[in-house]
Motif scaffolding. Structure first.
Motif, PDB file in Angstrom:
ATOM      1  N   VAL A  28       0.570  -1.182   0.030  1.00  0.00           N
ATOM      2  CA  VAL A  28       0.059  -0.149   0.026  1.00  0.00           C
ATOM      3  C   VAL A  28       1.062   1.364  -0.034  1.00  0.00           C
ATOM      4  O   VAL A  28       0.260   2.326  -0.662  1.00  0.00           O
ATOM      5  N   VAL A  31       1.656   2.693  -3.420  1.00  0.00           N
ATOM      6  CA  VAL A  31       0.559   3.363  -4.246  1.00  0.00           C
ATOM      7  C   VAL A  31       0.746   4.821  -4.025  1.00  0.00           C
ATOM      8  O   VAL A  31       0.494   5.459  -3.032  1.00  0.00           O
ATOM      9  N   LEU A  57      -6.044   3.470   2.506  1.00  0.00           N
ATOM     10  CA  LEU A  57      -5.801   2.261   2.292  1.00  0.00           C
ATOM     11  C   LEU A  57      -5.494   1.439   3.552  1.00  0.00           C
ATOM     12  O   LEU A  57      -5.936   0.356   3.519  1.00  0.00           O
ATOM     13  N   LEU A  91      -3.090  -4.025  -5.868  1.00  0.00           N
ATOM     14  CA  LEU A  91      -2.250  -2.882  -5.481  1.00  0.00           C
ATOM     15  C   LEU A  91      -0.935  -2.682  -5.904  1.00  0.00           C
ATOM     16  O   LEU A  91      -0.318  -1.744  -6.047  1.00  0.00           O
ATOM     17  N   ILE A 105      -8.906   2.005  -7.997  1.00  0.00           N
ATOM     18  CA  ILE A 105      -8.632   2.345  -6.541  1.00  0.00           C
ATOM     19  C   ILE A 105      -8.891   3.515  -6.136  1.00  0.00           C
ATOM     20  O   ILE A 105      -9.838   3.825  -5.234  1.00  0.00           O
TER      21      ILE A 105
END
Length: 394
Positions: A28, A31, A57, A91, A105
């Protein structure tokens, strides 16, 4: 049926879940989400303003693992792990801002924020609908307590609420005096039908609290009560220990039985105070009922004197109002005088038994009768609107 395999006690299962949890949090962080200042639609505001805003997230992953931590079903666990590995692939692909997974997302985070905000608003709305003991703004209490703390309770009708009410404040011009009623042991004024939900809740809670105190007082008075027996044993044990101590070092204390007796005295005093308070309230409410009743009789006499209505019309108006209060169909002519006038038994139960045995016809007690005539013989005929029906003598 107990499970032979409990996932929470399996080291392999726990290691696999912990590894998935750590790799998801690590992925995560790769991202590149826009900051809260650039795109606030992705970030959910905290419940308390003092807490910082969490990364969206990371918060979703933590909440998902916390929500599924108590699952023991193999089907649910397998489904959750599959979703976790799918999310890991998503992810990993979303690390590239130009990929379609990155756009998915962002769209998911926006929809998730709308869902969370709507759930919070619904929860706040439901909390506002919950009943509470706070006074309703804009309402004036019916009674006012005028006695001091060390005096017996005494209430009077609130001067800010005129009693009897002026006829101008009554919508249809027909005064309907309130009636003093009681549910259990709690007195209240029945202002309208159906009864207000606020008064219903207050009376129900008071009765429930008084019943609990009465039951506790009754049980503690019993000599075979378990709590009293255990208190006596504890006092006996403390007495043995104090006898073993050197002279002059024995500890004090009133004992467990003494504390139980204090609780009994306290409950008895509270119940007596509450009873005196309810009696004082009922007396003040009875004054309001009498004042409204006297004003109603006075206004009816004035209508007759002015020629607006006849005595028969006033009687019919009051009778029709009382009938509507009891319901349009049920209980229309179940009053004692009306039943006697119709030759029916006073008790509703006996009337139904007479219907079963054939002594009466079902519906005879709901028919209005204006004209009567005596007929020779043992039977009596009553006429209403041209329709004759016969009642046998009891």
């Amino acid at each position: 049926m107990p499970l032979f395999f409990q996932p929470a006690r399996s080291s392999r299962h726990r290691i696999a879940c912990l590894a998935l949890y750590k790799v998801l949090l690590r992925t995560v962080s790769l991202v590149p989400l826009p900051s809260q200042a650039d795109d606030p639609s992705l970030y959910i505001p905290p419940v308390k303003p003092t807490k910082p805003t969490q990364p969206p997230l990371q918060a979703i992953i933590r909440n998902a693992f916390r929500r599924n931590s108590h699952d023991v079903s193999p089907r649910l666990i397998t489904s959750a792990l599959k979703n976790g590995y799918k999310s890991l692939s998503l992810l990993s692909a979303a690390a590239d801002p130009t990929s379609k997974e990155y756009s998915q997302i962002l769209e998911f985070l926006r929809e998730n924020k709308k869902r969370v905000v709507s759930l919070r608003e619904r929860k706040e709305h439901l909390l506002d609908l919950l009943p509470n003991n706070k006074p309703i703004p804009g309402t004036v209490p019916v009674l006012v307590k005028v006695s001091k703390e060390d005096e017996p309770p005494r209430y009077i009708p609130n001067p800010a609420r005129p009693s009897p009410r002026p006829i101008e404040q009554i919508p249809n011009g027909i005064r309907k005096p309130p009636r003093l009623d009681a549910a259990g042991t709690v007195p209240f004024l029945r202002m309208q039908k159906p009864q207000s939900r606020v008064i219903e809740r207050i009376v129900r809670l008071k009765n429930k609290k008084r019943a609990e105190n009465t039951i506790s007082l009754t049980e503690l008075h019993r000599e075979d009560d378990e709590r009293r027996i255990m208190a006596e044993w504890e006092d006996e044990w403390d007495g043995h220990l104090r006898a073993l101590l050197p002279r002059g070092r024995a500890g004090g204390g009133g004992g467990y039985v003494n504390e139980l007796d204090q609780v009994v005295r306290y409950l008895g005093e509270e119940l007596n105070k509450e009873r005196e308070d309810m009696i004082a309230r009922a007396e003040a409410m009875l004054e309001i009922e009498k004042a409204e009743e006297e004003q109603m009789i006075k206004e009816d006499k004035e209508r007759v004197e002015k020629g607006e209505m006849t005595e028969r019309e006033v009687y019919e108006m009051r009778r029709s109002w009382r009938r509507r209060k009891k319901g349009q169909e049920a209980g229309r002519f179940y009053h004692e005088e009306e039943r006697k006038r119709r030759g029916l038994p006073v008790s509703k139960r006996r009337y139904l038994e007479g219907v079963k045995r054939g002594r009466f016809r079902e519906g005879d007690d709901r028919r209005e009768v204006d004209d009567r005539r005596e007929v020779e013989g043992d039977d009596r005929r009553e006429v209403e609107g041209g329709v004759e029906f016969e009642n046998r003598k009891r």
